[in-house]
Motif scaffolding. Structure first.
Motif, PDB file in Angstrom:
ATOM      1  N   MET A 115       0.820  -1.201   0.000  1.00 20.65           N
ATOM      2  CA  MET A 115       0.000   0.000   0.000  1.00 20.65           C
ATOM      3  C   MET A 115       0.861   1.261   0.000  1.00 20.65           C
ATOM      4  O   MET A 115       2.028   1.246   0.385  1.00 20.65           O
ATOM      5  CB  MET A 115      -0.945   0.012   1.194  1.00 20.65           C
ATOM      6  N   GLY A 116       0.248   2.354  -0.436  1.00 18.47           N
ATOM      7  CA  GLY A 116       0.924   3.636  -0.477  1.00 18.47           C
ATOM      8  C   GLY A 116       0.160   4.575  -1.379  1.00 18.47           C
ATOM      9  O   GLY A 116      -0.670   4.147  -2.182  1.00 18.47           O
ATOM     10  N   ASP A 117       0.458   5.858  -1.267  1.00 16.72           N
ATOM     11  CA  ASP A 117      -0.209   6.853  -2.099  1.00 16.72           C
ATOM     12  C   ASP A 117       0.295   6.752  -3.533  1.00 16.72           C
ATOM     13  O   ASP A 117       1.274   6.050  -3.824  1.00 16.72           O
ATOM     14  CB  ASP A 117       0.059   8.249  -1.537  1.00 16.72           C
ATOM     15  N   ASN A 118      -0.354   7.462  -4.458  1.00 16.57           N
ATOM     16  CA  ASN A 118       0.131   7.520  -5.831  1.00 16.57           C
ATOM     17  C   ASN A 118       1.554   8.083  -5.841  1.00 16.57           C
ATOM     18  O   ASN A 118       1.839   9.090  -5.185  1.00 16.57           O
ATOM     19  CB  ASN A 118      -0.776   8.420  -6.684  1.00 16.57           C
ATOM     20  N   GLY A 119       2.441   7.419  -6.573  1.00 16.89           N
ATOM     21  CA  GLY A 119       3.822   7.861  -6.635  1.00 16.89           C
ATOM     22  C   GLY A 119       4.694   7.350  -5.507  1.00 16.89           C
ATOM     23  O   GLY A 119       5.867   7.733  -5.405  1.00 16.89           O
ATOM     24  N   ALA A 120       4.151   6.469  -4.663  1.00 18.45           N
ATOM     25  CA  ALA A 120       4.929   5.952  -3.533  1.00 18.45           C
ATOM     26  C   ALA A 120       5.971   4.927  -3.951  1.00 18.45           C
ATOM     27  O   ALA A 120       6.901   4.632  -3.199  1.00 18.45           O
ATOM     28  CB  ALA A 120       3.997   5.344  -2.487  1.00 18.45           C
ATOM     29  N   GLY A 121       5.804   4.330  -5.149  1.00 21.16           N
ATOM     30  CA  GLY A 121       6.762   3.342  -5.642  1.00 21.16           C
ATOM     31  C   GLY A 121       6.228   1.933  -5.741  1.00 21.16           C
ATOM     32  O   GLY A 121       6.973   0.994  -6.038  1.00 21.16           O
ATOM     33  N   LYS A 122       4.925   1.758  -5.527  1.00 24.49           N
ATOM     34  CA  LYS A 122       4.331   0.410  -5.532  1.00 24.49           C
ATOM     35  C   LYS A 122       4.490  -0.271  -6.887  1.00 24.49           C
ATOM     36  O   LYS A 122       4.948  -1.413  -6.972  1.00 24.49           O
ATOM     37  CB  LYS A 122       2.840   0.486  -5.162  1.00 24.49           C
ATOM     38  N   SER A 123       4.074   0.404  -7.947  1.00 25.13           N
ATOM     39  CA  SER A 123       4.140  -0.196  -9.277  1.00 25.13           C
ATOM     40  C   SER A 123       5.581  -0.431  -9.707  1.00 25.13           C
ATOM     41  O   SER A 123       5.885  -1.418 -10.394  1.00 25.13           O
ATOM     42  CB  SER A 123       3.423   0.690 -10.299  1.00 25.13           C
ATOM     43  N   THR A 124       6.485   0.464  -9.315  1.00 28.49           N
ATOM     44  CA  THR A 124       7.904   0.280  -9.636  1.00 28.49           C
ATOM     45  C   THR A 124       8.436  -0.985  -8.979  1.00 28.49           C
ATOM     46  O   THR A 124       9.135  -1.785  -9.615  1.00 28.49           O
ATOM     47  CB  THR A 124       8.725   1.503  -9.171  1.00 28.49           C
ATOM     48  N   ILE A 157      -1.221  -5.255  -4.749  1.00 32.24           N
ATOM     49  CA  ILE A 157      -1.262  -3.793  -4.696  1.00 32.24           C
ATOM     50  C   ILE A 157      -2.725  -3.365  -4.696  1.00 32.24           C
ATOM     51  O   ILE A 157      -3.505  -3.796  -5.543  1.00 32.24           O
ATOM     52  CB  ILE A 157      -0.554  -3.163  -5.910  1.00 32.24           C
ATOM     53  N   SER A 158      -3.086  -2.526  -3.732  1.00 33.55           N
ATOM     54  CA  SER A 158      -4.468  -2.077  -3.680  1.00 33.55           C
ATOM     55  C   SER A 158      -4.562  -0.767  -2.906  1.00 33.55           C
ATOM     56  O   SER A 158      -3.811  -0.526  -1.961  1.00 33.55           O
ATOM     57  CB  SER A 158      -5.355  -3.130  -3.005  1.00 33.55           C
ATOM     58  N   HIS A 159      -5.496   0.090  -3.349  1.00 31.74           N
ATOM     59  CA  HIS A 159      -5.830   1.287  -2.591  1.00 31.74           C
ATOM     60  C   HIS A 159      -7.000   1.015  -1.632  1.00 31.74           C
ATOM     61  O   HIS A 159      -7.317   1.874  -0.802  1.00 31.74           O
ATOM     62  CB  HIS A 159      -6.230   2.432  -3.540  1.00 31.74           C
ATOM     63  N   ARG A 160      -7.621  -0.150  -1.763  1.00 30.58           N
ATOM     64  CA  ARG A 160      -8.791  -0.464  -0.959  1.00 30.58           C
ATOM     65  C   ARG A 160      -8.358  -1.122   0.354  1.00 30.58           C
ATOM     66  O   ARG A 160      -8.001  -2.294   0.397  1.00 30.58           O
ATOM     67  CB  ARG A 160      -9.745  -1.375  -1.732  1.00 30.58           C
ATOM     68  N   MET A 161      -8.388  -0.344   1.408  1.00 31.84           N
ATOM     69  CA  MET A 161      -7.932  -0.801   2.715  1.00 31.84           C
ATOM     70  C   MET A 161      -8.699  -2.037   3.171  1.00 31.84           C
ATOM     71  O   MET A 161      -8.112  -2.989   3.704  1.00 31.84           O
ATOM     72  CB  MET A 161      -8.115   0.332   3.726  1.00 31.84           C
ATOM     73  N   LEU A 177       4.575   1.806   1.573  1.00 32.03           N
ATOM     74  CA  LEU A 177       5.615   2.651   0.984  1.00 32.03           C
ATOM     75  C   LEU A 177       5.177   4.108   1.053  1.00 32.03           C
ATOM     76  O   LEU A 177       4.002   4.426   0.848  1.00 32.03           O
ATOM     77  CB  LEU A 177       5.869   2.277  -0.480  1.00 32.03           C
ATOM     78  N   ARG A 178       6.141   4.979   1.328  1.00 34.91           N
ATOM     79  CA  ARG A 178       5.880   6.420   1.288  1.00 34.91           C
ATOM     80  C   ARG A 178       7.086   7.106   0.677  1.00 34.91           C
ATOM     81  O   ARG A 178       8.193   6.989   1.176  1.00 34.91           O
ATOM     82  CB  ARG A 178       5.588   6.972   2.682  1.00 34.91           C
ATOM     83  N   ARG A 179       6.846   7.779  -0.452  1.00 32.07           N
ATOM     84  CA  ARG A 179       7.901   8.491  -1.169  1.00 32.07           C
ATOM     85  C   ARG A 179       9.106   7.595  -1.450  1.00 32.07           C
ATOM     86  O   ARG A 179      10.258   7.998  -1.287  1.00 32.07           O
ATOM     87  CB  ARG A 179       8.325   9.743  -0.406  1.00 32.07           C
ATOM     88  N   GLY A 180       8.816   6.350  -1.846  1.00 30.95           N
ATOM     89  CA  GLY A 180       9.868   5.428  -2.244  1.00 30.95           C
ATOM     90  C   GLY A 180      10.537   4.676  -1.117  1.00 30.95           C
ATOM     91  O   GLY A 180      11.406   3.835  -1.361  1.00 30.95           O
ATOM     92  N   ARG A 181      10.151   4.950   0.121  1.00 29.54           N
ATOM     93  CA  ARG A 181      10.738   4.254   1.269  1.00 29.54           C
ATOM     94  C   ARG A 181       9.717   3.343   1.926  1.00 29.54           C
ATOM     95  O   ARG A 181       8.536   3.670   1.985  1.00 29.54           O
ATOM     96  CB  ARG A 181      11.248   5.254   2.311  1.00 29.54           C
ATOM     97  N   LYS A 182      10.188   2.221   2.449  1.00 24.39           N
ATOM     98  CA  LYS A 182       9.305   1.336   3.211  1.00 24.39           C
ATOM     99  C   LYS A 182       9.189   1.878   4.626  1.00 24.39           C
ATOM    100  O   LYS A 182      10.194   2.011   5.332  1.00 24.39           O
ATOM    101  CB  LYS A 182       9.851  -0.094   3.230  1.00 24.39           C
ATOM    102  N   THR A 238      -0.138   8.850   4.761  1.00 21.80           N
ATOM    103  CA  THR A 238      -0.207  10.322   4.708  1.00 21.80           C
ATOM    104  C   THR A 238       0.983  10.992   5.388  1.00 21.80           C
ATOM    105  O   THR A 238       1.201  12.191   5.199  1.00 21.80           O
ATOM    106  CB  THR A 238      -1.495  10.821   5.375  1.00 21.80           C
ATOM    107  N   GLY A 239       1.742  10.247   6.186  1.00 26.84           N
ATOM    108  CA  GLY A 239       2.878  10.825   6.875  1.00 26.84           C
ATOM    109  C   GLY A 239       2.567  11.305   8.272  1.00 26.84           C
ATOM    110  O   GLY A 239       3.435  11.847   8.966  1.00 26.84           O
ATOM    111  N   ALA A 240       1.335  11.100   8.740  1.00 31.89           N
ATOM    112  CA  ALA A 240       0.985  11.457  10.120  1.00 31.89           C
ATOM    113  C   ALA A 240       1.793  10.622  11.112  1.00 31.89           C
ATOM    114  O   ALA A 240       2.110  11.081  12.214  1.00 31.89           O
ATOM    115  CB  ALA A 240      -0.507  11.265  10.353  1.00 31.89           C
ATOM    116  N   ILE A 241       2.124   9.377  10.721  1.00 31.24           N
ATOM    117  CA  ILE A 241       3.040   8.537  11.457  1.00 31.24           C
ATOM    118  C   ILE A 241       4.233   8.294  10.541  1.00 31.24           C
ATOM    119  O   ILE A 241       4.072   7.916   9.373  1.00 31.24           O
ATOM    120  CB  ILE A 241       2.407   7.185  11.859  1.00 31.24           C
ATOM    121  N   GLU A 242       5.449   8.476  11.047  1.00 25.81           N
ATOM    122  CA  GLU A 242       6.645   8.344  10.206  1.00 25.81           C
ATOM    123  C   GLU A 242       6.958   6.891   9.860  1.00 25.81           C
ATOM    124  O   GLU A 242       7.349   6.581   8.733  1.00 25.81           O
ATOM    125  CB  GLU A 242       7.848   8.989  10.908  1.00 25.81           C
ATOM    126  N   ALA A 243       6.803   5.997  10.826  1.00 22.85           N
ATOM    127  CA  ALA A 243       7.136   4.588  10.602  1.00 22.85           C
ATOM    128  C   ALA A 243       6.459   3.755  11.670  1.00 22.85           C
ATOM    129  O   ALA A 243       6.072   4.243  12.729  1.00 22.85           O
ATOM    130  CB  ALA A 243       8.645   4.369  10.634  1.00 22.85           C
TER     131      ALA A 243
END
Length: 244
Positions: free
Chosen positions: A33-42, A197-201, A214-219, A238-243
């Motif tokens: 899981m991750g936002d668009n551009g997080a690196g999932k498809s890559t 891969i899914s956006h559906r929680m 994934l967030r911004r390319g990092r796990k 969303t980044g409200a929690i870092e890890a």
């Protein structure tokens, strides 16, 4: 079965993945899981052999490998992408065997397509997957859930060890989503590892054993779904929690 170690991927100045570690074992479903551009498809395309990572390594059965789409399939890795790549004008059986058609000898000499054998094997795969899809039905007349079953059956034809599913429940009805989730459970019961891969929680927490965020390319998380929650994953995305 499969390990990513410090995998990174750059496209020019864009760093799509940064030092990602991932372990996949037989018979488990891992939600990615991750936002668009997080690196999932890559990441999925690296495992499928479409991209070679710019750093790190991929290991299969503890041995470093350089994957291509062909070698990934030879190692038992199959991918079902969001567009499914089905031919609407062909039957379910013809799509299952597309590019791998069975043939027989007419009068012992002339090679012809063995449509009966392909329908029989397709029917066996649909029964195995618990789908009501019929081999002779045209794909253009099928529901979203049935189309997913055809794509998964095509991937199952080679008895894969690892199935990569990219947004399999996007843009289909609630009933069809339930059908696809049952297909995924059926794969797990047969010892197939599934990277989902899914956006559906709700879908991820319904079928996945682990969730990787994934967030911004990092796990930023890799934990059992029983030890997490949709609220925590949302905060991680969303980044409200870092890890976690």
């Amino acid at each position: 079965m499969l390990q990513l170690r410090s995998v990174g991927m750059q496209f020019g100045a864009v760093e799509a993945l940064q030092s990602v570690d991932l372990d996949l074992a037989p018979g488990e479903v891992v939600g990615l899981m991750g936002d668009n551009g997080a690196g999932k498809s890559t990441l999925l395309k690296i495992v499928a052999g479409n991209f070679a990572p710019t750093s790190g390594e991929v290991r299969l059965d503890k041995r470093a490998v350089e994957l291509t789409p062909l070698s990934a399939r030879e190692h038992g890795i199959e991918a079902v992408y969001q567009d499914l790549a089905l031919c609407d004008n062909l039957s379910a059986a013809a799509n299952v065997f597309l590019g791998r058609e069975l043939s027989r000898r007419l009068l012992g000499v002339l090679p012809v397509l063995d449509h009966a054998a392909m329908r029989r094997r397709s029917a066996e795969l649909f029964v195995e997957l618990g789908s009501d899809t019929r081999p002779a039905d045209l794909v253009r007349r099928m529901s979203g859930g049935q189309r997913q079953a055809v794509a998964i059956a095509r991937a199952r034809l080679s008895s894969p060890r690892l199935m990569l599913l990219d947004e399999p429940t996007a843009a289909i009805s609630v009933r069809q989503i339930a059908e696809v989730l049952e297909l995924i459970r059926g794969l797990r019961e047969r010892g197939v590892c599934v990277l989902l891969i899914s956006h559906r929680m709700s879908d991820v927490f319904a079928v996945a054993d682990r969730v990787v965020v994934l967030r911004r390319g990092r796990k930023v998380a890799d934990k059992a779904t029983t030890d997490s929650s949709p609220e925590e994953v949302t905060a991680l995305i969303t980044g409200a929690i870092e890890a976690a």
